[in-house]
Write a protein that holds these residues in place. Sequence first.
Motif, PDB file in Angstrom:
ATOM      1  N   GLY A   1      24.467  46.154  32.466  1.00 19.50           N
ATOM      2  CA  GLY A   1      25.221  47.142  31.822  1.00 19.50           C
ATOM      3  C   GLY A   1      26.823  47.322  31.668  1.00 19.50           C
ATOM      4  N   VAL A   2      27.707  46.309  32.608  1.00 22.31           N
ATOM      5  CA  VAL A   2      28.434  46.521  33.471  1.00 22.31           C
ATOM      6  C   VAL A   2      29.002  44.855  31.603  1.00 22.31           C
ATOM      7  N   HIS A   3      29.932  45.470  30.576  1.00 21.32           N
ATOM      8  CA  HIS A   3      30.445  44.636  30.159  1.00 21.32           C
ATOM      9  C   HIS A   3      31.835  43.867  29.778  1.00 21.32           C
ATOM     10  N   ASP A   4      32.152  44.447  30.043  1.00 23.59           N
ATOM     11  CA  ASP A   4      34.078  44.167  29.667  1.00 23.59           C
ATOM     12  C   ASP A   4      35.266  44.202  30.770  1.00 23.59           C
ATOM     13  N   VAL A   5      35.934  43.169  30.804  1.00 20.64           N
ATOM     14  CA  VAL A   5      36.449  42.822  32.036  1.00 20.64           C
ATOM     15  C   VAL A   5      37.516  43.679  32.724  1.00 20.64           C
ATOM     16  N   GLU A   6      37.671  44.904  32.571  1.00 16.71           N
ATOM     17  CA  GLU A   6      38.141  46.067  33.502  1.00 16.71           C
ATOM     18  C   GLU A   6      37.152  46.460  34.327  1.00 16.71           C
ATOM     19  N   SER A   7      35.687  46.740  34.232  1.00 16.83           N
ATOM     20  CA  SER A   7      34.364  47.219  34.396  1.00 16.83           C
ATOM     21  C   SER A   7      34.396  46.010  35.408  1.00 16.83           C
ATOM     22  N   LEU A   8      33.934  44.885  34.803  1.00 19.00           N
ATOM     23  CA  LEU A   8      33.976  43.448  35.725  1.00 19.00           C
ATOM     24  C   LEU A   8      34.310  43.705  37.235  1.00 19.00           C
ATOM     25  N   ALA A   9      35.769  43.784  36.493  1.00 13.65           N
ATOM     26  CA  ALA A   9      36.568  43.460  37.440  1.00 13.65           C
ATOM     27  C   ALA A   9      36.432  44.454  39.175  1.00 13.65           C
ATOM     28  N   LYS A  10      36.227  45.780  38.959  1.00  9.75           N
ATOM     29  CA  LYS A  10      36.161  46.864  39.482  1.00  9.75           C
ATOM     30  C   LYS A  10      34.537  46.556  40.280  1.00  9.75           C
ATOM     31  N   ALA A  11      33.509  45.900  39.643  1.00 10.85           N
ATOM     32  CA  ALA A  11      32.512  45.502  40.399  1.00 10.85           C
ATOM     33  C   ALA A  11      32.220  44.576  41.139  1.00 10.85           C
ATOM     34  N   THR A  12      33.485  43.943  40.962  1.00 12.70           N
ATOM     35  CA  THR A  12      32.667  42.380  41.890  1.00 12.70           C
ATOM     36  C   THR A  12      34.295  42.351  42.472  1.00 12.70           C
ATOM     37  N   GLY A  13      35.230  43.859  42.938  1.00 14.60           N
ATOM     38  CA  GLY A  13      36.159  43.368  43.615  1.00 14.60           C
ATOM     39  C   GLY A  13      36.682  42.606  43.278  1.00 14.60           C
ATOM     40  N   SER A  14      37.851  42.028  42.137  1.00 11.80           N
ATOM     41  CA  SER A  14      37.740  40.664  41.418  1.00 11.80           C
ATOM     42  C   SER A  14      39.250  41.252  40.917  1.00 11.80           C
ATOM     43  N   HIS A  15      40.508  40.955  40.952  1.00 14.34           N
ATOM     44  CA  HIS A  15      41.315  40.715  40.287  1.00 14.34           C
ATOM     45  C   HIS A  15      40.959  40.664  38.791  1.00 14.34           C
ATOM     46  N   GLN A  16      42.064  41.781  38.128  1.00 19.47           N
ATOM     47  CA  GLN A  16      41.411  42.235  36.838  1.00 19.47           C
ATOM     48  C   GLN A  16      41.770  40.990  35.997  1.00 19.47           C
ATOM     49  N   GLN A  17      43.390  40.518  35.923  1.00 20.35           N
ATOM     50  CA  GLN A  17      43.572  39.635  34.525  1.00 20.35           C
ATOM     51  C   GLN A  17      43.234  38.077  35.264  1.00 20.35           C
ATOM     52  N   ALA A  18      42.709  37.608  36.969  1.00 24.48           N
ATOM     53  CA  ALA A  18      42.766  36.429  36.833  1.00 24.48           C
ATOM     54  C   ALA A  18      40.864  36.672  37.263  1.00 24.48           C
ATOM     55  N   LEU A  19      40.233  37.409  36.644  1.00 25.97           N
ATOM     56  CA  LEU A  19      38.504  37.248  36.008  1.00 25.97           C
ATOM     57  C   LEU A  19      38.783  37.665  34.850  1.00 25.97           C
ATOM     58  N   GLY A  20      39.623  37.975  33.996  1.00 25.33           N
ATOM     59  CA  GLY A  20      39.750  38.193  32.829  1.00 25.33           C
ATOM     60  C   GLY A  20      40.199  36.241  31.970  1.00 25.33           C
ATOM     61  N   ARG A  21      40.569  35.297  32.998  1.00 31.95           N
ATOM     62  CA  ARG A  21      40.694  34.378  32.416  1.00 31.95           C
ATOM     63  C   ARG A  21      39.550  33.005  32.896  1.00 31.95           C
ATOM     64  N   LEU A  22      39.267  33.359  33.771  1.00 33.13           N
ATOM     65  CA  LEU A  22      37.418  32.964  34.049  1.00 33.13           C
ATOM     66  C   LEU A  22      36.371  33.612  33.268  1.00 33.13           C
ATOM     67  N   ILE A  23      36.812  34.500  32.343  1.00 32.68           N
ATOM     68  CA  ILE A  23      35.888  34.421  31.625  1.00 32.68           C
ATOM     69  C   ILE A  23      35.889  34.752  29.913  1.00 32.68           C
ATOM     70  N   ARG A  24      37.636  34.028  29.946  1.00 31.71           N
ATOM     71  CA  ARG A  24      37.690  33.068  29.169  1.00 31.71           C
ATOM     72  C   ARG A  24      37.164  31.794  28.723  1.00 31.71           C
ATOM     73  N   HIS A  25      36.827  31.298  29.864  1.00 31.51           N
ATOM     74  CA  HIS A  25      36.827  29.797  30.281  1.00 31.51           C
ATOM     75  C   HIS A  25      34.757  29.637  30.200  1.00 31.51           C
ATOM     76  N   LEU A  26      34.807  30.313  30.514  1.00 28.87           N
ATOM     77  CA  LEU A  26      32.774  30.488  30.835  1.00 28.87           C
ATOM     78  C   LEU A  26      32.949  30.808  29.356  1.00 28.87           C
ATOM     79  N   VAL A  27      33.391  31.637  28.449  1.00 26.67           N
ATOM     80  CA  VAL A  27      33.236  31.564  26.990  1.00 26.67           C
ATOM     81  C   VAL A  27      33.010  30.621  26.589  1.00 26.67           C
ATOM     82  N   ALA A  28      34.184  29.935  26.048  1.00 25.63           N
ATOM     83  CA  ALA A  28      34.749  27.999  26.337  1.00 25.63           C
ATOM     84  C   ALA A  28      33.513  27.729  26.287  1.00 25.63           C
ATOM     85  N   VAL A  29      33.564  27.532  27.478  1.00 25.15           N
ATOM     86  CA  VAL A  29      31.782  26.864  27.822  1.00 25.15           C
ATOM     87  C   VAL A  29      30.121  26.949  27.942  1.00 25.15           C
ATOM     88  N   GLU A  30      30.346  28.186  27.009  1.00 22.76           N
ATOM     89  CA  GLU A  30      29.170  28.741  26.152  1.00 22.76           C
ATOM     90  C   GLU A  30      28.217  28.944  27.456  1.00 22.76           C
TER      91      GLU A  30
END
Length: 352
Positions: A49-78
Amino acid sequence: MSKDELTPSQEAPALPPEFATLMRLGDLVTPMALRVAARLRLVDHLRGGVHDVESLAKATGSHQQALGRLIRHLVAVEVLEESEPGHYTPTALGELLAHDHPVTQVGWLDPTHMIGRADLALIHLFEAVRDGRPVYERQYGKEFWEDVSADPVLSATFYDLMAHGQKHIFGLAVAQHDWSGARHLLDVGGGDGDLIATLLAAEPGIRGTLVELPGPAARARTKFEEAGLAGRAEVVAGSFFDPLPVTADVIALSFVLHNWSDQDAVRILRNCAQALEPGGSLLLIECAEQSPSAPDPAFTSGDLRMMVYFEGRERTHDQWRELATAAGMRIDSVSGALAYGARVLTLVKASS
């Protein structure tokens, strides 16, 4: 014409279609992005149920902007999709990164798991090819099997991953093989005892003995007791590099020999042959490529893993025949394909 416009003769030449293929095959970004996603349990969080980058960053202990860039690539490769702005969900492909998926691939990717960790040694593939020696120790300072034995967490992830894929193969192998006349199966190096448990559940007239190292032997005893097989299944601690402490009319070696060099594999086969009762057979459950002229990428990638991790190898049918001959045995029959390229090769003593 504007100075910024190009005439047809000035346009950049079209790239050959092979360019995109080679770039895809040589890409290290996507494989590493998948490993990061597996380690962060990204798909588990999305499914929870965690679907936005900000919440995912908090849940995973990640840097929000960096995680967003990772997610963008994961979207690009489907692997992921943006179902609505800023709202991400896994695709059917991405679902394979969920820990509770029936065919989860987390164990192959997460570097905190033994195989995910071992695959990172592929960075030294050049040295392995140049020297013909395994390079796992170069990466981690310990040999593969030493690492498995020394760390109970890595050990558990290794045996769990092996069992996950092998259970399906064992079910098919037991169903296809003719067990008429068989009395006693000796499973040599059989991990937690899944093959014996599968066989004894299907064939009530057979008993089984597992020979394994102390760690997996202890887990197998617990498994047999929980399955109500304690009276028919015995566990003996031992090594397949030593004379086997038990004889049987059927001996099994499942996914053992591909971990070892030809010299060690012959030694193991000879120990099995010595423990085989007259008229008995050895069931070798392994991948066995039938058409070396048209190699299967799954087979060849597995073979490179064996080379990098330790001195093992995946083998063709002809290479298995050569090993059997060197151990004083011969291949009597080969089953049809089971799953993941595995087959049952039935070996008997050469004099049989």
